[in-house]
Scaffold this motif. Structure first.
Motif, PDB file in Angstrom:
ATOM      1  N   ALA A 212       0.774  -1.103  -0.081  1.00  0.00           N
ATOM      2  CA  ALA A 212      -0.121  -0.323   0.006  1.00  0.00           C
ATOM      3  C   ALA A 212       0.791   1.067   0.080  1.00  0.00           C
ATOM      4  O   ALA A 212       2.057   1.324   0.211  1.00  0.00           O
ATOM      5  N   LEU A 213       0.129   2.277  -0.450  1.00  0.00           N
ATOM      6  CA  LEU A 213       0.796   3.641  -0.264  1.00  0.00           C
ATOM      7  C   LEU A 213      -0.096   4.313   0.571  1.00  0.00           C
ATOM      8  O   LEU A 213      -1.389   4.559   0.148  1.00  0.00           O
ATOM      9  N   TYR A 214       0.349   5.053   1.707  1.00  0.00           N
ATOM     10  CA  TYR A 214      -0.472   5.757   2.475  1.00  0.00           C
ATOM     11  C   TYR A 214      -0.285   7.342   1.942  1.00  0.00           C
ATOM     12  O   TYR A 214       0.989   7.595   1.691  1.00  0.00           O
ATOM     13  N   ALA A 215      -1.395   8.073   1.605  1.00  0.00           N
ATOM     14  CA  ALA A 215      -1.108   9.330   1.149  1.00  0.00           C
ATOM     15  C   ALA A 215      -2.037  10.224   1.932  1.00  0.00           C
ATOM     16  O   ALA A 215      -3.323  10.176   1.951  1.00  0.00           O
ATOM     17  N   ARG A 216      -1.411  11.095   2.565  1.00  0.00           N
ATOM     18  CA  ARG A 216      -2.120  12.041   3.481  1.00  0.00           C
ATOM     19  C   ARG A 216      -3.000  12.731   2.659  1.00  0.00           C
ATOM     20  O   ARG A 216      -2.845  13.183   1.566  1.00  0.00           O
ATOM     21  N   ARG A 217      -4.333  13.146   3.388  1.00  0.00           N
ATOM     22  CA  ARG A 217      -5.234  13.737   2.869  1.00  0.00           C
ATOM     23  C   ARG A 217      -4.761  15.253   2.073  1.00  0.00           C
ATOM     24  O   ARG A 217      -3.998  15.895   2.922  1.00  0.00           O
ATOM     25  N   GLY A 218      -5.036  15.531   0.788  1.00  0.00           N
ATOM     26  CA  GLY A 218      -4.710  16.736   0.417  1.00  0.00           C
ATOM     27  C   GLY A 218      -3.393  16.566  -0.271  1.00  0.00           C
ATOM     28  O   GLY A 218      -2.724  17.741  -1.023  1.00  0.00           O
ATOM     29  N   VAL A 219      -2.519  15.604  -0.125  1.00  0.00           N
ATOM     30  CA  VAL A 219      -1.309  15.611  -0.823  1.00  0.00           C
ATOM     31  C   VAL A 219      -1.279  15.464  -2.395  1.00  0.00           C
ATOM     32  O   VAL A 219      -2.342  14.959  -2.772  1.00  0.00           O
ATOM     33  N   ARG A 220      -0.494  16.420  -2.981  1.00  0.00           N
ATOM     34  CA  ARG A 220      -0.825  16.034  -4.370  1.00  0.00           C
ATOM     35  C   ARG A 220       0.092  15.212  -5.313  1.00  0.00           C
ATOM     36  O   ARG A 220       1.418  15.235  -4.983  1.00  0.00           O
ATOM     37  N   ILE A 221      -0.562  14.275  -5.810  1.00  0.00           N
ATOM     38  CA  ILE A 221       0.071  12.948  -6.547  1.00  0.00           C
ATOM     39  C   ILE A 221      -0.696  12.538  -7.755  1.00  0.00           C
ATOM     40  O   ILE A 221      -1.886  12.343  -7.474  1.00  0.00           O
ATOM     41  N   THR A 222      -0.041  12.625  -8.694  1.00  0.00           N
ATOM     42  CA  THR A 222      -0.615  12.014 -10.027  1.00  0.00           C
ATOM     43  C   THR A 222      -0.536  10.228  -9.954  1.00  0.00           C
ATOM     44  O   THR A 222       0.271   9.924  -9.533  1.00  0.00           O
ATOM     45  N   PRO A 223      -1.794   9.816 -10.443  1.00  0.00           N
ATOM     46  CA  PRO A 223      -1.612   8.272 -10.596  1.00  0.00           C
ATOM     47  C   PRO A 223      -0.543   7.702 -11.443  1.00  0.00           C
ATOM     48  O   PRO A 223      -0.237   8.394 -12.360  1.00  0.00           O
ATOM     49  N   LEU A 224      -0.155   6.491 -10.926  1.00  0.00           N
ATOM     50  CA  LEU A 224       0.971   5.804 -11.604  1.00  0.00           C
ATOM     51  C   LEU A 224       0.281   4.838 -12.847  1.00  0.00           C
ATOM     52  O   LEU A 224       0.469   4.824 -14.092  1.00  0.00           O
TER      53      LEU A 224
END
Ligand SMILES: *Cc1c(COP(=O)(O)O)cnc(C)c1O
Length: 413
Positions: A212-224
């Motif tokens: 899994a990847l934890y991504a904090r709410r609001g962090v900007r990241i494009t899907p792979l």
């Protein structure tokens, strides 16, 4: 594997029987896809959301911040490339360190080819990154800092919370590769101060190919991965339902056992260090002595090849009726003469890096197994040293000046 002693758990771990049982129905009759709307598939949907909750509980996250992937390699690639893509308008500079896992270094090399600038910070003799060095490396165009939580080879645990405080202050996204720590030591994303965190099921008694990847709410990241709308449109592809259920079970079990296991394995680890220091000559402990994973031991044995020890121990011989599986930072296996970049980053001379062995323990390992493995290791080391043309007892200069003759892989090339 019955009589074997498996001490290579940093590479992978035995799937817990309870995890296997939890997965079984989802490999059999319960084959529905969670993406379908009829009741058959909705059972899978419920099972996946339960797993997400277990994982969120284990790392102190909200379930909405957990995105299932195929493992830490994918999570790391996604974090680095996804943030780079989302933030390239802001700047094209990333900070990491020289002792990272290849699943961090290689995506960053790739980004370098695409015009990104990457700062590879040095580590000290114990493998630690200096938080002040991170602070000093941050520039106006820095968009991402990525530092491993604990090193997979030498076990050193980085000062992540201190680094997280700095990245937060500077407004820079912070990714942590926690493949070696989640399920083994308490991990809390808020305490660490990270925005993204990678984890992998098979490193803590879960299945391979699930992470899994934890991504904090609001962090900007494009899907792979682009495609279907799974994982709230952030990670496309039909869910690996058995894998995710197994990962969730592993997280549930880890949470129950973690404190007792940290204490037990720390005791075993320090027992091994005390024992090798007492019983073996001319060795060097690699990684920080105390700020390290409870289940990781790494040391170099002067005058011999880690690969020779690893292979000797893996076959039953007169020295060990039971096979013992350990790992080495000597890279002859991969056909390269270069020893591990991690050991070199610590400042070890190549000969000592070639002589490194890693013992990484699991929850099933007993003091009895460890004693067996240690006496087998000492016997094999003694035999190999007696055949070594370069090793002279207590003569530290000897091995250091003898590059070439002492390395089996060079002799073979
Ligand atoms: C094992 C490991 C990985 C890769 O994880 P996979 O799930 O096997 O892709 C990445 N980083 C570290 C530190 C690891 O130990």
């Amino acid at each position: 594997m019955d009589s074997a002693i498996f001490l290579d758990n940093a590479a992978t771990s035995r799937t817990d029987p309870e995890v296997v049982s939890a997965m079984a129905p989802w490999l059999g009759d319960n084959f529905g896809s969670p993406a379908t709307l009829y009741a058959f598939g909705s059972q899978a949907k419920i099972a996946i959301e339960e797993a997400r909750q277990h994982l969120a509980d284990l790392i102190g996250a909200d379930p909405k911040e957990i995105f299932f992937t195929s493992g830490a390699t994918e999570s790391n690639n996604w974090a680095l490339k996804g943030v780079a893509d989302a933030l390239e308008g802001k700047g094209r500079h990333i900070i990491t360190d020289k002792a990272e896992h290849h699943s961090i270094l290689m995506p960053l090399r790739y980004l370098e080819k695409k015009g990104w600038e990457v700062t590879f910070l040095p580590v000290d003799g114990d493998g630690l990154v200096d938080p002040d060095a991170v602070r000093n490396a941050i520039r106006g165009d820095t968009v991402l800092v990525s530092i491993v939580h604990a090193n997979h080879e030498i076990g050193t645990i980085q000062p992540i919370a201190e680094i997280g405080a700095i990245t937060r202050e500077k407004g820079v996204t912070f990714h942590v590769n926690a493949a070696q720590t989640v399920g083994h030591v308490p991990v809390d994303v808020a305490a660490l101060g990270c925005d993204l965190l990678s984890l992998s099921g098979h490193k803590f008694y879960g299945p391979k190919g699930a992470g899994a990847l934890y991504a904090r709410r609001g962090v900007r990241i494009t899907p792979l991965l682009h495609g279907g709308s799974q994982e709230r449109k952030r990670r496309a592809g039909t869910h690996n339902v058995p894998g995710i259920v197994g990962l969730g079970k592993a997280a549930e079990l880890a949470r129950k056992n973690i404190d007792a296991e940290v204490e037990r394995l720390t005791g075993l680890r320090d027992y091994i260090f005390d024992s090798i220091e007492k019983n073996m000559e001319d060795i060097r402990i690699n990684g920080h002595r105390t700020r390290r994973l409870p289940n990781n031991v790494n040391f170099s044995i002067e005058g011999i090849e880690g690969e020779s020890i690893m292979l000797s121990l893996s076959y039953p011989t007169t020295e060990n009726a039971r096979p013992v599986y350990i790992s080495t930072g000597s890279a002859c296996v991969s056909g390269s003469l270069e020893p591990s970049h991690i050991l070199l980053a610590l400042g070890l001379p190549a000969e000592l890096a070639h002589g490194s062995v890693r013992i990484s323990m699991a929850k099933e390992d007993t003091r009895e197994d460890i004693d067996y493995a240690l006496s087998a290791l000492a016997a094999v080391a003694e035999r190999l040293r007696s055949m070594s043309p370069v090793y002279k007892r207590g003569n530290k200069q000897c091995a250091a000046g003898a590059q070439g003759d002492g390395c089996d892989c060079e002799a073979a090339s």
